[in-house]
Scaffold this motif. Structure first.
Motif, short mmCIF file in Angstrom:
data_model
loop_
_atom_site.label_atom_id
_atom_site.label_comp_id
_atom_site.label_asym_id
_atom_site.label_seq_id
_atom_site.Cartn_x
_atom_site.Cartn_y
_atom_site.Cartn_z
N ALA A 45 -9.53 14.32 -0.69
CA ALA A 45 -8.19 13.68 -0.33
C ALA A 45 -7.10 13.77 -0.86
CB ALA A 45 -8.38 12.40 -0.03
N ASP A 46 -7.24 14.24 -2.61
CA ASP A 46 -6.24 14.32 -3.22
C ASP A 46 -5.61 16.06 -3.44
OD1 ASP A 46 -8.15 15.80 -4.65
OD2 ASP A 46 -8.10 14.70 -6.56
N SER A 47 -6.28 16.82 -2.35
CA SER A 47 -5.84 18.27 -2.48
C SER A 47 -5.59 18.64 -1.19
CB SER A 47 -6.95 19.05 -3.03
OG SER A 47 -8.06 19.19 -2.62
N SER A 48 -6.01 17.92 0.09
CA SER A 48 -6.13 18.39 1.41
C SER A 48 -5.89 17.33 2.56
CB SER A 48 -7.00 19.41 1.81
OG SER A 48 -8.24 18.77 1.92
N GLY A 49 -5.41 16.13 1.93
CA GLY A 49 -5.58 14.90 2.75
C GLY A 49 -4.47 13.72 2.37
N VAL A 50 -4.74 12.61 2.87
CA VAL A 50 -3.97 11.47 2.33
C VAL A 50 -4.61 10.28 2.80
CG1 VAL A 50 -1.57 12.46 2.38
CG2 VAL A 50 -2.31 11.43 4.34
N TYR A 51 -4.12 9.04 2.02
CA TYR A 51 -4.84 8.06 2.53
C TYR A 51 -4.05 6.91 1.96
CZ TYR A 51 -6.01 7.86 -2.54
OH TYR A 51 -6.25 7.93 -3.86
N LEU A 52 -4.10 5.41 2.23
CA LEU A 52 -3.35 4.58 1.77
C LEU A 52 -4.21 3.69 0.63
CD1 LEU A 52 -2.54 3.40 5.41
CD2 LEU A 52 -0.93 4.16 3.60
N ASN A 53 -3.48 3.45 -0.44
CA ASN A 53 -3.99 2.83 -1.62
C ASN A 53 -3.24 1.58 -2.03
OD1 ASN A 53 -5.80 3.42 -4.06
ND2 ASN A 53 -3.78 3.06 -5.05
N ILE A 60 0.89 -1.02 0.07
CA ILE A 60 0.06 -0.20 0.18
C ILE A 60 0.98 1.27 0.08
CG2 ILE A 60 -2.01 -0.95 1.09
CD1 ILE A 60 -0.88 0.05 3.65
N VAL A 61 0.44 2.32 -0.60
CA VAL A 61 1.41 3.55 -0.76
C VAL A 61 0.65 4.62 -0.27
CG1 VAL A 61 2.47 5.13 -2.36
CG2 VAL A 61 2.43 2.51 -2.84
N LEU A 62 1.24 5.65 0.73
CA LEU A 62 0.59 6.64 1.18
C LEU A 62 0.32 7.71 0.01
CD1 LEU A 62 -0.03 8.07 3.85
CD2 LEU A 62 2.16 9.19 4.01
N THR A 63 -0.86 8.08 -0.34
CA THR A 63 -1.34 9.02 -1.53
C THR A 63 -2.10 10.26 -1.19
OG1 THR A 63 -1.61 6.73 -2.71
CG2 THR A 63 -2.61 8.63 -3.59
N GLY A 64 -1.70 11.21 -1.97
CA GLY A 64 -2.46 12.46 -1.83
C GLY A 64 -1.49 13.49 -1.49
N ASP A 65 -1.50 14.35 -0.62
CA ASP A 65 -0.87 15.51 -0.25
C ASP A 65 0.15 15.15 0.75
OD1 ASP A 65 0.49 17.94 0.03
OD2 ASP A 65 -1.57 19.11 0.42
N THR A 66 0.94 14.30 0.18
CA THR A 66 1.77 13.70 1.57
C THR A 66 2.86 14.72 2.20
OG1 THR A 66 3.48 13.03 -0.08
CG2 THR A 66 1.61 11.40 0.56
N SER A 67 3.08 15.76 1.26
CA SER A 67 4.18 16.87 2.04
C SER A 67 3.56 17.39 3.17
CB SER A 67 4.66 17.79 0.84
OG SER A 67 3.59 18.22 0.39
N ASN A 68 2.05 17.55 3.17
CA ASN A 68 1.63 18.46 4.13
C ASN A 68 0.72 17.66 5.24
OD1 ASN A 68 2.50 20.93 3.35
ND2 ASN A 68 0.99 20.98 1.56
N TYR A 69 0.27 16.47 4.87
CA TYR A 69 -0.71 15.75 5.55
C TYR A 69 -0.53 14.34 5.96
CZ TYR A 69 -3.78 19.79 4.53
OH TYR A 69 -4.14 20.94 4.20
N GLY A 70 0.40 13.70 5.70
CA GLY A 70 0.75 12.37 6.05
C GLY A 70 2.22 11.85 6.41
N SER A 71 2.32 11.11 7.11
CA SER A 71 3.59 10.52 7.64
C SER A 71 3.51 8.88 8.03
CB SER A 71 4.33 11.47 8.54
OG SER A 71 3.47 11.30 9.78
N ILE A 72 4.83 8.37 7.82
CA ILE A 72 4.92 7.03 8.41
C ILE A 72 5.83 7.01 9.47
CG2 ILE A 72 5.21 4.55 7.88
CD1 ILE A 72 4.02 5.37 4.83
N GLY A 73 5.80 6.61 10.58
CA GLY A 73 6.51 6.54 11.62
C GLY A 73 6.31 5.96 12.94
#
Length: 255
Positions: free
Chosen positions: A83-91, A58-71
């Motif tokens: 979600a494609d402009s102001s959020g992220v999800y896992l695809n 699965i890949v973190l998808t969307g605006d990852t620079s502002n809204y998503g992280s893995i750690g």
């Protein structure tokens, strides 16, 4: 007699290296950012520990620079609205219909931030062209639904009332058995409801975690929270097995 367990028992108690008590019999998806074999420590891809070539990652998808992280052993999903402009999800790529058209089990750990909408937040969306299935929760219920993504947008939903909290980790499970849906929270059965699919899921598409989809199958509201280990099985897990999976991972989340 010879010191060996029967094969069926070995299969049921065999586990993954990072969680040795997790049930692996029938395991199709296993995403866990705390497992170095699932997440390398950098990047936006979490690999499937079920070693499936059909569903590799699965890949973190969307605006990852502002809204998503893995750690820290989990995935953080932030933002709201489209979600494609102001959020992220896992695809995830791959057609899950071979499992969802039969009996299956899906489990996941979720942490929902306070201060955001009480809209349903998806543990997993089993997407198909024109039709999808959703397993989601909000503050007062757990839901499972089949939804047409084209007019007339009819929905076949079953749910159960249960108080779910914010700012804590909770473990949710849905089980489809023949014409029934069972809901579990933190390893315990909440309800079993009658449920029959209105149509067979046959066309291919991706699946997603932590994202609700709009009526016409466009990206909708992303989860504001965190996603922990997520598992999907191509069979019914027993109540004892669901409790075993919960107990094997709960100490990580202070439950």
């Amino acid at each position: 007699k010879h010191g060996h367990l029967p094969e069926v028992i070995c299969r049921k108690i065999m586990g993954l290296a990072h969680s040795p008590k997790i049930i692996t019999d029938g395991l199709v998806l296993c995403f866990d950012a705390a497992d170095p074999k699932s997440y390398s420590g950098s990047g936006s891809t979490v690999y499937n520990r079920a070693d499936s070539s059909t569903y590799p990652s699965i890949v973190l998808t969307g605006d990852t620079s502002n809204y998503g992280s893995i750690g820290n052993g989990y995935v953080t999903l932030g933002g709201s609205g489209n979600a494609d402009s102001s959020g992220v999800y896992l695809n995830g790529a791959g057609d899950l219909s071979s499992t969802t058209n039969n009996d299956f089990t899906t489990s996941g750990w979720m942490y929902r931030f306070s201060g955001y909408s009480n809209a349903g937040q998806e543990i997993m969306t089993y997407r198909r062209h024109h039709t999808r299935l959703d397993f989601s929760v909000n503050d007062s219920a757990m839901y499972f639904q089949q939804r047409r993504a084209v007019s007339p947008f009819d929905t076949n939903t079953t749910s159960t009332s249960v108080t779910n909290s914010r700012d804590v980790w909770e473990h949710f499970t849905v089980v489809k058995t023949s014409n029934q849906i069972s809901f579990f929270k933190n390893g315990s059965l909440i309800a079993t409801n009658s449920y029959t699919f209105t149509e067979t899921i046959v066309t291919t598409n991706n699946f997603s975690i932590g994202l609700s989809w709009s009526d016409d199958d466009y990206l909708g509201r992303a989860l504001n929270g965190r996603i922990g280990p997520t598992y999907h099985y191509n069979r019914v897990l027993t109540a004892e097995e669901i409790a075993q999976n919960f107990n094997a991972t709960k100490d990580r989340f202070g439950v």
